[in-house]
Design a protein around this motif. Structure first.
Motif, PDB file in Angstrom:
ATOM      1  N   GLU A 101      12.950  21.017   5.108  1.00  0.00           N
ATOM      2  CA  GLU A 101      13.577  20.051   4.213  1.00  0.00           C
ATOM      3  C   GLU A 101      14.451  19.127   5.042  1.00  0.00           C
ATOM      4  OE1 GLU A 101      15.834  21.591   0.855  1.00  0.00           O
ATOM      5  OE2 GLU A 101      16.809  19.655   0.552  1.00  0.00           O
ATOM      6  N   TYR A 102      14.367  17.843   4.754  1.00  0.00           N
ATOM      7  CA  TYR A 102      15.295  16.902   5.385  1.00  0.00           C
ATOM      8  C   TYR A 102      15.531  15.746   4.434  1.00  0.00           C
ATOM      9  CZ  TYR A 102      10.921  14.492   6.669  1.00  0.00           C
ATOM     10  OH  TYR A 102       9.687  13.891   6.634  1.00  0.00           O
ATOM     11  N   GLY A 103      16.566  14.993   4.691  1.00  0.00           N
ATOM     12  CA  GLY A 103      16.896  13.920   3.764  1.00  0.00           C
ATOM     13  C   GLY A 103      17.652  12.815   4.447  1.00  0.00           C
ATOM     14  N   TRP A 104      17.895  11.783   3.688  1.00  0.00           N
ATOM     15  CA  TRP A 104      18.596  10.620   4.197  1.00  0.00           C
ATOM     16  C   TRP A 104      19.396  10.024   3.048  1.00  0.00           C
ATOM     17  CZ3 TRP A 104      18.212   5.537   2.513  1.00  0.00           C
ATOM     18  CH2 TRP A 104      18.863   4.564   3.308  1.00  0.00           C
ATOM     19  N   GLU A 105      20.556   9.491   3.382  1.00  0.00           N
ATOM     20  CA  GLU A 105      21.393   8.854   2.376  1.00  0.00           C
ATOM     21  C   GLU A 105      21.929   7.565   2.970  1.00  0.00           C
ATOM     22  OE1 GLU A 105      25.037  10.432  -0.393  1.00  0.00           O
ATOM     23  OE2 GLU A 105      23.736  11.892   0.599  1.00  0.00           O
TER      24      GLU A 105
ATOM     25  N   GLY B  83      11.942   1.288   3.952  1.00  0.00           N
ATOM     26  CA  GLY B  83      12.478   2.086   2.855  1.00  0.00           C
ATOM     27  C   GLY B  83      13.971   2.347   3.025  1.00  0.00           C
ATOM     28  N   ARG B  84      14.364   2.697   4.247  1.00  0.00           N
ATOM     29  CA  ARG B  84      15.797   2.945   4.507  1.00  0.00           C
ATOM     30  C   ARG B  84      16.589   1.638   4.505  1.00  0.00           C
ATOM     31  NH1 ARG B  84      13.300   6.925   7.799  1.00  0.00           N
ATOM     32  NH2 ARG B  84      13.170   5.453   9.529  1.00  0.00           N
ATOM     33  N   ARG B  89      18.241   4.401  -1.949  1.00  0.00           N
ATOM     34  CA  ARG B  89      19.644   4.770  -1.775  1.00  0.00           C
ATOM     35  C   ARG B  89      19.719   6.126  -1.080  1.00  0.00           C
ATOM     36  NH1 ARG B  89      22.583   5.832  -6.143  1.00  0.00           N
ATOM     37  NH2 ARG B  89      20.985   5.672  -7.745  1.00  0.00           N
ATOM     38  N   ALA B  90      18.732   6.949  -1.375  1.00  0.00           N
ATOM     39  CA  ALA B  90      18.687   8.287  -0.771  1.00  0.00           C
ATOM     40  C   ALA B  90      17.326   8.897  -1.023  1.00  0.00           C
ATOM     41  CB  ALA B  90      19.775   9.171  -1.395  1.00  0.00           C
TER      42      ALA B  90
END
Lengths: 107, 107
Positions: A101-105, B83-84, B89-90
């Motif tokens: 799992e990974y993510g970005w904000e 996308g980023r 937004r996240a």
């Protein structure tokens, strides 16, 4: 609507995709009740849900045994039966083990 | 919108959940292009997608290696960067191994 707060993998994801029948026919009420009941279910980590045409709900559990317990809860089983009677044209359930799992904000 | 036609498990599911920024800003066009590109990606089995507030896209692959290859496709990497920059937004990405699948259809 928020992301489920899930721990370090591994954990279990139950991916429920569905196509609805027309009309509500008690769906919203039962759906809210199931969310309330699920929130008290041991091992449930969080739920993410969206619908436009196809509905996708992903329920995250600590492990497969927790997912199986939730499936067997009496009131939930009754809702599943009503789902087939009234609310769904079709559905699929996929049980999976999350390994990464990974993510970005946005900063 | 249809269910992805997936084979007997095991196979890989990539669960992508996202919150969008306001406005389109080229999103629809790139999104359509990525769907077209993904359809030609070796090992991609199908995609299911829904959004209302939270967006959920689940892409199913033959195995983890296929999922990783799609992540690395140059034009897809460029879309991830955009996308980023613009559209999200996240987001969260969860890579999972599907171990069981079952379904029901109205008779």
């Amino acid at each position: 609507m928020e992301f489920a707060q899930t721990p370090e993998p591994p954990y279990t994801a139950v991916i429920f995709t569905s196509l609805r029948t027309d009309g509500d026919d008690g769906y919203a009420e039962t759906s809210a009740r199931m969310a309330e009941l699920a929130a008290r279910q041991p091992g449930l980590l969080g739920i993410e849900s969206a619908r436009d045409g196809l509905g996708i709900t992903v329920a995250y559990f600590r492990d497969e045994a927790s997912a199986r317990s939730w499936k067997q809860v009496t009131e939930h089983r009754e809702a599943q039966r009503l789902g087939r009677d009234r609310w769904y044209r079709a559905y699929r359930v996929r049980v999976a083990t999350v390994t990464r799992e990974y993510g970005w904000e946005r900063p």
